[in-house]
Design an enzyme around this catalytic site. Structure first.
Site, PDB file in Angstrom:
ATOM      1  CD  GLU A 283      33.724  39.451  86.223  1.00 36.38           C
ATOM      2  OE1 GLU A 283      32.933  39.704  85.366  1.00 36.38           O
ATOM      3  OE2 GLU A 283      33.676  39.818  87.780  1.00 36.38           O
TER       4      GLU A 283
ATOM      5  CG  ASP B  83      37.395  38.314  91.549  1.00 36.83           C
ATOM      6  OD1 ASP B  83      36.711  37.231  90.926  1.00 36.83           O
ATOM      7  OD2 ASP B  83      37.539  39.195  91.155  1.00 36.83           O
TER       8      ASP B  83
HETATM    9  N1  BES Z   1      27.977  38.953  87.357  1.00 35.68           N
HETATM   10  C1  BES Z   1      28.691  40.280  86.846  1.00 35.68           C
HETATM   11  C2  BES Z   1      28.180  40.638  85.426  1.00 35.68           C
HETATM   12  C3  BES Z   1      26.803  40.765  85.403  1.00 35.68           C
HETATM   13  C4  BES Z   1      25.900  41.231  86.191  1.00 35.68           C
HETATM   14  C5  BES Z   1      26.300  40.504  83.955  1.00 35.68           C
HETATM   15  C6  BES Z   1      24.413  41.142  85.925  1.00 35.68           C
HETATM   16  C7  BES Z   1      24.994  40.453  83.774  1.00 35.68           C
HETATM   17  C8  BES Z   1      23.913  40.853  84.860  1.00 35.68           C
HETATM   18  C9  BES Z   1      30.132  40.540  86.858  1.00 35.68           C
HETATM   19  O1  BES Z   1      30.880  39.969  87.970  1.00 35.68           O
HETATM   20  C10 BES Z   1      30.609  41.731  87.104  1.00 35.68           C
HETATM   21  O2  BES Z   1      30.229  42.716  87.726  1.00 35.68           O
HETATM   22  N2  BES Z   1      31.424  42.283  85.910  1.00 35.68           N
HETATM   23  C11 BES Z   1      31.838  43.800  85.821  1.00 35.68           C
HETATM   24  C12 BES Z   1      32.466  43.833  84.791  1.00 35.68           C
HETATM   25  C13 BES Z   1      34.138  44.003  85.074  1.00 35.68           C
HETATM   26  C14 BES Z   1      34.978  44.113  83.689  1.00 35.68           C
HETATM   27  C15 BES Z   1      34.303  44.639  86.036  1.00 35.68           C
HETATM   28  C16 BES Z   1      30.615  44.501  85.474  1.00 35.68           C
HETATM   29  O3  BES Z   1      29.622  44.459  84.752  1.00 35.68           O
HETATM   30  O4  BES Z   1      30.680  45.766  86.216  1.00 35.68           O
HETATM   31 ZN    ZN Z   2      30.174  38.200  88.581  1.00 34.77          ZN
END
Ligand code: BES
Ligand code: ZN
Length: 455
Positions: A154, A89
């Site tokens: 995610e 997604d």
């Molecule tokens: N890929 C990201 C997480 C990420 C980005 C980790 C950059 C380390 C460095 C992931 O898809 C994401 O955006 N996660 C969300 C968390 C979620 C619970 C909505 C985030 O970090 O905001």
């Molecule tokens: Zn991600």
């Protein structure tokens, strides 16, 4: 053994073309209008897993978007099992007018593939099935067993993932988890992420009156909920960036002197960083370096704030309601539910009696940090060295992948974050991109990792 790297060099175009096809599908999980596209992306992932050699693939329905599962379990006896997690997604692409080319029409410019999801996470997860395929098509076998768990929620906090994992511990049983959903420090500075922050996400609704009011006729008679909201929000932090929510720092694990020395060794230049962000100045909690602040210290940020008139020109009105969204990035050993409660309690405390305040917790997840000398992380480091020709550094990142803490807690397995993104990929922003070289080298690294994990 025939050369997996030669195979991958020969198949670069095919790998790239398949990714481009997947990037054309607007699988925006938060937009109910895109449910069909999200499903279409899941079907694509399933088919691609089968094409990559998985002997079993499944599309598993959940109350939300489907989970895709696949496996290849024919490794030599005694070989470990690797579970690859990723997500198909993507975030909404808005604001659309800031994209140089449309977000779901993947375009390569100067060696960069621009499209929503190119780095987060379609262009990263897909290196792993490609790596399995490279092994199978070169040698007819793979040094480890591989399972895939690719989800479609995610970006909305994975509401159906933990229940699925809890119910399927046997199916998902593995020795190590591998995820590519982070970035490395730079093209020439390969690094492995060994820490992620947790998250507590809240929404505040402040209600004043039963309807919007004429600000001349009624101005002075009641509290304006937008005014009340900003006053409340202004009490959340002091002038030095310290969060004033009672008990917020109670469980924050302190950095050890050794950890702080490791941070100092990482290549980072505050001035360059400031310029890259286009910020007039860097700012944050006193006593901590920028790298520490963005990965090992908790934060509290307003992610959105609205209410009242937002259109062109002026409208004289006292809004009936005002809203804000707040996220806290958390570090070990903070607990996301505990922090959500503490922020809720604090906001109640500072809210005036003249308005009604509701605070909802939207979602959360826990922070994670792993020792860098763990054999699995060392295998990741060797894989990067082989693909990028340089020793990998170890870094902690500020983003969140809550399932990593879940794997740690429920399955007691280590996770290798083999992130091949770059810091300027523009995740969640217009013109998100994947560097094409990174993609191909990353696929090589993923193939080497399967060998290194078998050692
Ligand atoms: N890929 C990201 C997480 C990420 C980005 C980790 C950059 C380390 C460095 C992931 O898809 C994401 O955006 N996660 C969300 C968390 C979620 C619970 C909505 C985030 O970090 O905001
Ligand atoms: Zn991600």
């Amino acid at each position: 053994m025939a050369s997996v790297s030669a195979y991958l060099r020969k198949n670069r175009q095919r790998n790239l073309d398949e990714l481009i096809d997947l990037l054309r599908i607007p699988s925006i999980s938060t937009d109910p209008g895109r449910n069909k596209d999200v499903r279409k992306a899941a079907q694509f992932v399933k088919k691609h897993l089968a094409d990559s050699g998985c002997t079993k693939t499944e599309l598993i329905d959940t109350p939300g978007h489907p989970i895709v599962y696949g496996e290849w379990m024919k490794a030599p006896k005694g070989a470990p099992t690797v579970l690859v997690y990723g997500h198909y997604d993507v975030q909404p692409p808005e604001p659309l007018d800031l994209w140089e080319t449309p977000p779901f029409e993947p375009t390569i410019r100067k060696g960069k593939l621009f499209a929503r999801g190119s780095a987060d996470d379609k262009g990263q997860y897909i290196i792993h099935p490609n790596a399995l395929r490279a092994h199978l098509e070169t040698n007819g076998t793979c040094p480890v067993n591989v399972k895939f768990l690719i989800e479609g929620e995610e970006e909305i906090g994975s509401p159906n993932l933990d229940p699925f994992i809890k119910k399927n511990l046997k199916k998902l049983k593995c020795d190590v988890v591998v995820i590519s959903d982070t970035h490395m420090m730079g093209k020439k500075t390969p690094s492995i992420c060994h820490g992620l922050r947790g998250l507590a996400y809240l929404e505040i609704e402040v209600t004043g009156t039963k309807a919007d009011l004429h600000s001349g006729t009624f101005g002075g008679a009641v509290v304006n909920p937008a005014n009340a909201l900003v006053e409340m929000l202004a009490t959340l932090k002091d002038a030095r960036g310290k969060i004033k929510v009672h008990g917020f720092y109670d469980d924050v694990r302190k950095l050890t002197p050794k950890e702080r020395r490791e941070y100092k060794k990482l290549p980072h230049d505050d001035e360059k960083y400031r310029r890259s962000l286009g910020a007039p100045a860097l700012w944050g909690e006193k006593g901590f370096s920028t790298l520490e602040r963005i990965s090992a210290r908790p934060t509290l940020d307003i992610n959105g704030i609205w209410g009242g008139y937002q259109g062109e020109g002026a409208k004289t009105v006292i809004p009936a309601k005002a809203y804000a969204k707040i996220s806290c990035r958390l570090v070990p050993d903070q607990d996301s539910k505990d922090i959500a409660k503490k922020v809720q309690a604090y906001l109640k405390l500072v809210s005036p009696d003249s308005v009604k305040v509701k605070v909802k917790s939207l979602h959360g997840g826990e922070a994670w940090v792993a020792p860098t000398d763990h054999p699995a992380l060392q295998a990741g480091s060797r894989a990067f060295k082989r693909a990028f020709g340089k020793d990998a550094l170890f870094t902690r990142e500020g983003g969140s992948i809550p399932v990593v803490a879940t794997f740690d807690k429920l399955m007691k397995v280590p996770t290798v974050l083999l992130g091949i993104g770059l810091p300027d990929d523009g995740l969640h922003a217009p013109n998100e991109k994947m560097d094409v070289d990174q993609f191909h080298r990353g696929t090589e690294a993923a193939a080497y990792l399967l060998e290194e994990l078998a050692r």
